[in-house]
Design an enzyme around this catalytic site. Structure first.
Site, PDB file in Angstrom:
ATOM      1  N   CYS A  91       0.856  -1.185   0.000  1.00 26.78           N
ATOM      2  CA  CYS A  91       0.000   0.000   0.000  1.00 26.78           C
ATOM      3  C   CYS A  91       0.894   1.236   0.000  1.00 26.78           C
ATOM      4  CB  CYS A  91      -0.873   0.017   1.233  1.00 26.78           C
ATOM      5  SG  CYS A  91      -1.659  -1.551   1.545  1.00 26.78           S
ATOM      6  N   ARG A 138       1.531   1.311  -6.767  1.00 23.09           N
ATOM      7  CA  ARG A 138       1.804   0.266  -5.778  1.00 23.09           C
ATOM      8  C   ARG A 138       0.550  -0.476  -5.357  1.00 23.09           C
ATOM      9  NH1 ARG A 138       6.545   0.541  -2.829  1.00 23.09           N
ATOM     10  NH2 ARG A 138       5.477  -0.357  -1.063  1.00 23.09           N
ATOM     11  N   TRP A 166      -3.989  -1.626  -0.991  1.00 22.99           N
ATOM     12  CA  TRP A 166      -3.991  -2.818  -1.812  1.00 22.99           C
ATOM     13  C   TRP A 166      -4.249  -3.927  -0.811  1.00 22.99           C
ATOM     14  CZ3 TRP A 166      -1.354  -7.229  -3.636  1.00 22.99           C
ATOM     15  CH2 TRP A 166      -1.631  -7.533  -4.962  1.00 22.99           C
ATOM     16  N   ASN A 197       1.020   0.397   6.559  1.00 24.49           N
ATOM     17  CA  ASN A 197       1.420  -0.643   5.603  1.00 24.49           C
ATOM     18  C   ASN A 197       2.030  -1.779   6.400  1.00 24.49           C
ATOM     19  OD1 ASN A 197       0.743   1.006   3.522  1.00 24.49           O
ATOM     20  ND2 ASN A 197       2.851   1.463   2.892  1.00 24.49           N
ATOM     21  N   GLY A 198       1.886  -3.007   5.917  1.00 20.42           N
ATOM     22  CA  GLY A 198       2.471  -4.143   6.617  1.00 20.42           C
ATOM     23  C   GLY A 198       1.385  -5.043   7.167  1.00 20.42           C
ATOM     24  N   GLU A 226      10.330 -22.841 -16.015  1.00 24.25           N
ATOM     25  CA  GLU A 226      10.152 -21.427 -15.686  1.00 24.25           C
ATOM     26  C   GLU A 226      11.309 -20.592 -16.243  1.00 24.25           C
ATOM     27  OE1 GLU A 226       7.914 -19.559 -14.893  1.00 24.25           O
ATOM     28  OE2 GLU A 226       8.846 -17.779 -14.050  1.00 24.25           O
ATOM     29  N   LYS A 263      10.960 -17.557 -18.959  1.00 25.11           N
ATOM     30  CA  LYS A 263      11.462 -16.189 -18.724  1.00 25.11           C
ATOM     31  C   LYS A 263      12.293 -15.729 -19.920  1.00 25.11           C
ATOM     32  CE  LYS A 263       9.484 -14.816 -16.108  1.00 25.11           C
ATOM     33  NZ  LYS A 263       8.508 -15.659 -15.583  1.00 25.11           N
ATOM     34  N   GLU A 274       9.936 -15.051 -22.956  1.00 31.90           N
ATOM     35  CA  GLU A 274       9.096 -13.867 -22.760  1.00 31.90           C
ATOM     36  C   GLU A 274       9.888 -12.580 -22.943  1.00 31.90           C
ATOM     37  OE1 GLU A 274       5.963 -14.310 -19.200  1.00 31.90           O
ATOM     38  OE2 GLU A 274       7.986 -14.844 -18.608  1.00 31.90           O
ATOM     39  N   HIS A 296      15.670 -38.404 -25.555  1.00 32.06           N
ATOM     40  CA  HIS A 296      14.651 -39.077 -26.370  1.00 32.06           C
ATOM     41  C   HIS A 296      14.219 -38.213 -27.551  1.00 32.06           C
ATOM     42  CE1 HIS A 296      14.442 -42.277 -23.482  1.00 32.06           C
ATOM     43  NE2 HIS A 296      14.284 -41.387 -22.510  1.00 32.06           N
ATOM     44  N   LYS A 312      -0.132  -8.656 -18.827  1.00 28.15           N
ATOM     45  CA  LYS A 312       0.079  -9.059 -17.435  1.00 28.15           C
ATOM     46  C   LYS A 312      -1.037  -9.981 -16.977  1.00 28.15           C
ATOM     47  CE  LYS A 312       2.146  -8.996 -13.499  1.00 28.15           C
ATOM     48  NZ  LYS A 312       3.256  -9.956 -13.478  1.00 28.15           N
TER      49      LYS A 312
END
Ligand code: G6P
Length: 617
Positions: free
Chosen positions: A2, A27, A83, A109-110, A490, A494, A497, A513, A612
């Site tokens: 936040c 944020r 957020w 925040n937190g 992954e 990356k 992308e 194979h 996104k």
């Protein structure tokens, strides 16, 4: 996560607060609010949605920034863009929060880990809560302990809080002061000319002043427009030097990193900690997952899990499959959400469907969850965006708590998703046959992961040099076994992308194979080869590549000198439990893909053709 902004000084607070909120909006922005001193009272105005919704509300109420160019309305206020983490994005849950008397207003925040027990105690004493947030507890606790002095009351309050906070507080009886405190969540104070700006992010400060004091953990600031005193929790005064910040706004939003992606890669020690915080009990080797507790009996009875997700989230699910089977003893399968929704999955009442999604809006994953619900399955979720559609539609879930991920290529979401798969494994495992010792060992190692990631991040320059060596390659293999088969997938994703280089992720043992036919000196392989139960097998596969003239980059465990005899380049990661190696091994792969893209001059944060959040089929 936040965003916080506070202002006191010679100018009108409101325009500065609104401008600050807009700068912090990137944020997080599911709701926002502002508290101002108006006519001797604290007036709070909140709104769900983006900052422009808050502005509309302010205008309707006549608290319009344009109506106050001289600062007649007020020169002191605090504001927040939220957020959501605890409680949905509603007006009541938006900050600022206040106590029963309405004299105290707070933005935070937190995460306050012990908020439930504090809330219970305060409710017993008669405090009335209006929101579902952890933050509101701080306001009531402060009210309960208030002795007329803000600093000492805040010190007493903070001593009772467990968790992380960056918080800013005002009190009706002290119209000249703003209090701020930091523990684990950033907070800075901009020192202007007869004005002070307090913000969670210096991007909201630097257009007013370049002189900034960064609060450190455990520090409390007593702020007046011409005066600033900093203490620790035991009231020892702390002298701090202001620093001159020369960043422009864009640099400040990225915290000085050249791209959001790099910032998010470097945030991982903190983001993983945020995902774990408050969820583990080291002593009993157990895990607390709020949502899961409400269906704990059902979870004890499930005998099959189907994980469904897309892209990077699916790779996190694949790591989860290995963990859940090995440590919780639950047969698990992973399916692309786009496939799951169209095949005829066999689901019975002992099957749980787990959706993993950063955005919580991916159309295929959502459709898969709806399909599972049609079949009366228990639906679980690991979602980052609070209040998103998937979060709302699943039966229970765990949020990632990592703040918004801005870069299109997912980095900190992946490592957090894997960390939550670890938590789920311990949760479900301890309901079954997992011993206390194993539970404790996994938790202990998981807690050590953030520090180990910091060590890997120190290799950034070294990884960049390796990327320079391979920049002309048109193709790559990414190879790994067992837990690091998903890591290989992954890593390849990356690279594709970001750098538009063709990369294929494969289990190391599968390569012979067919795919091995492609190997030559121009077709390098990235081997994920930590010292684990399949190390020797991986080495054999490396030999196969080497003997065909293929170049090799290896991700290996610190101290493994032998691997240098085979691999052309080695990136070392610290030792950890085998099941946790994907978290560590992914970090250098993220950095490698990042540098390849930068070297090619590509748009790292917004790669071509990608979105996104894919909300179409
Ligand atoms: C898109 C993004 C990927 C992401 C995938 C799933 O394709 O570009 O980075 O992994 O969606 O997104 P989700 O929000 O469901 O995790």
């Amino acid at each position: 996560m936040c965003g916080i902004i506070g202002y006191l000084g010679k100018n009108s607070a409101l325009p500065i607060l609104i401008d600050g909120l807009k700068r912090l909006e990137y944020r997080g922005y599911d709701s926002s609010g502002v508290a101002l001193f108006l006519g001797g009272e604290i007036k709070t105005i909140k709104s769900v949605g983006r900052i422009k919704e808050l502005e509309k509300r302010l205008q309707t109420l006549g608290v319009c920034e344009r109506a106050d160019p001289e600062g007649l309305l007020c020169n002191l206020g605090i504001a927040h863009t939220r957020w959501a983490t605890h409680g949905k994005p509603t007006e009541n849950n938006a900050h600022p929060h206040f106590d029963c008397s309405g004299k105290i207003s707070i933005v935070h925040n937190g995460i306050i880990e012990n908020y439930k027990s504090l809330k219970e105690k305060l409710e017993e004493k008669g405090h009335k809560f209006k929101s579902q947030t952890d933050t509101e507890v701080i306001a009531h606790l402060f009210e309960d302990l208030y002795n007329g002095d803000l600093t000492s009351t805040l010190q007493k309050t903070l001593k009772l809080l467990h968790g992380a906070y960056g918080l800013v507080l005002i009190h009706k009886d002290h119209p000249e002061k703003i209090m701020a405190a930091k523990m684990g969540s950033p907070l800075s104070i901009g020192l202007g000319d007869s004005e002070m700006i307090i913000a969670s992010d210096i991007s909201a400060i630097i257009m007013y002043t370049k002189q900034v004091i960064y609060l450190d953990d455990g520090e409390i600031a007593e702020i007046e427009k011409n005066n600033l005193n900093i203490f620790n929790i035991d009231n020892v005064k702390i002298e701090k030097e202001a620093q001159t910040v020369n960043w422009d706004i864009e640099e400040a939003e990225k915290k000085g990193f050249s791209h959001f992606m790099l910032k998010e890669i470097f945030e991982q020690p903190e983001s993983i900690m945020n995902s774990i915080r408050g969820r583990i009990i080291e002593k009993t080797g157990k895990v607390k997952l709020g949502g899961f507790d409400s269906v704990s009996k059902k979870l004890r009875d499930i005998n099959r899990i189907i994980i469904t997700a897309c892209g990077t989230a699916m790779h996190a699910g694949l790591v989860g499959e290995y963990m859940l089977e090995e440590y919780a003893g639950i047969p698990t399968e992973v399916d692309y959400a786009s496939e799951f929704r169209y095949r005829k999955p066999i689901i019975d009442k002992e099957t749980a469907i787990l959706a993993i999604s950063q955005s919580g809006e991916t159309a295929d994953t959502l459709a898969a969850i709806r399909e599972a619900k049609e079949k009366n399955a228990l639906t679980l979720g690991v979602v980052n965006v609070v209040g998103s559609t998937i979060a709302r539609e699943i039966d229970v879930g765990a949020y990632n708590h990592i703040g918004p991920e801005i870069s299109v290529a997912s980095t900190k979401a992946f490592t957090s998703q894997v960390a939550i798969m670890v938590l789920m494994t311990v949760y479900l495992g301890r309901q079954r046959d997992m011993s206390l010792i194993i539970g404790q060992r996994i938790i202990k190692e998981l807690l050590a992961i953030p520090e180990k990631i910091k060590k890997i991040l120190e290799l950034n320059d070294e990884i960049k040099k390796i990327a320079e060596k391979y920049i002309d390659a048109k193709n790559f293999f990414y190879l790994g076994r067992k837990y690091n088969n998903p890591t290989a997938l992954e890593g390849a994703l990356k690279l594709k992308e970001l750098s538009y280089i063709h990369a294929e992720g494969l289990p190391s043992g599968e390569m012979k194979h067919g795919s091995i036919a492609l190997i030559d000196k121009n077709f390098p392989s990235m081997f994920i080869c930590p010292k684990d139960s399949v190390y020797e097998k991986n080495i054999s596969n490396m030999e196969e590549v080497k003997s065909r003239g293929g170049r090799i980059i290896a991700i290996a465990t610190e101290g493994d000198e032998k691997i240098k005899e085979i691999a052309d380049d080695v990136i070392y990661i610290p030792k950890t439990l085998e099941m946790l190696t994907p978290i560590l091994a992914t970090v250098p792969l993220q950095l490698f893909a990042y540098h390849m893209a930068v070297l090619k001059g590509l748009d790292v944060d917004k790669p071509r053709n990608l979105a996104k959040s894919v909300t179409v089929e």
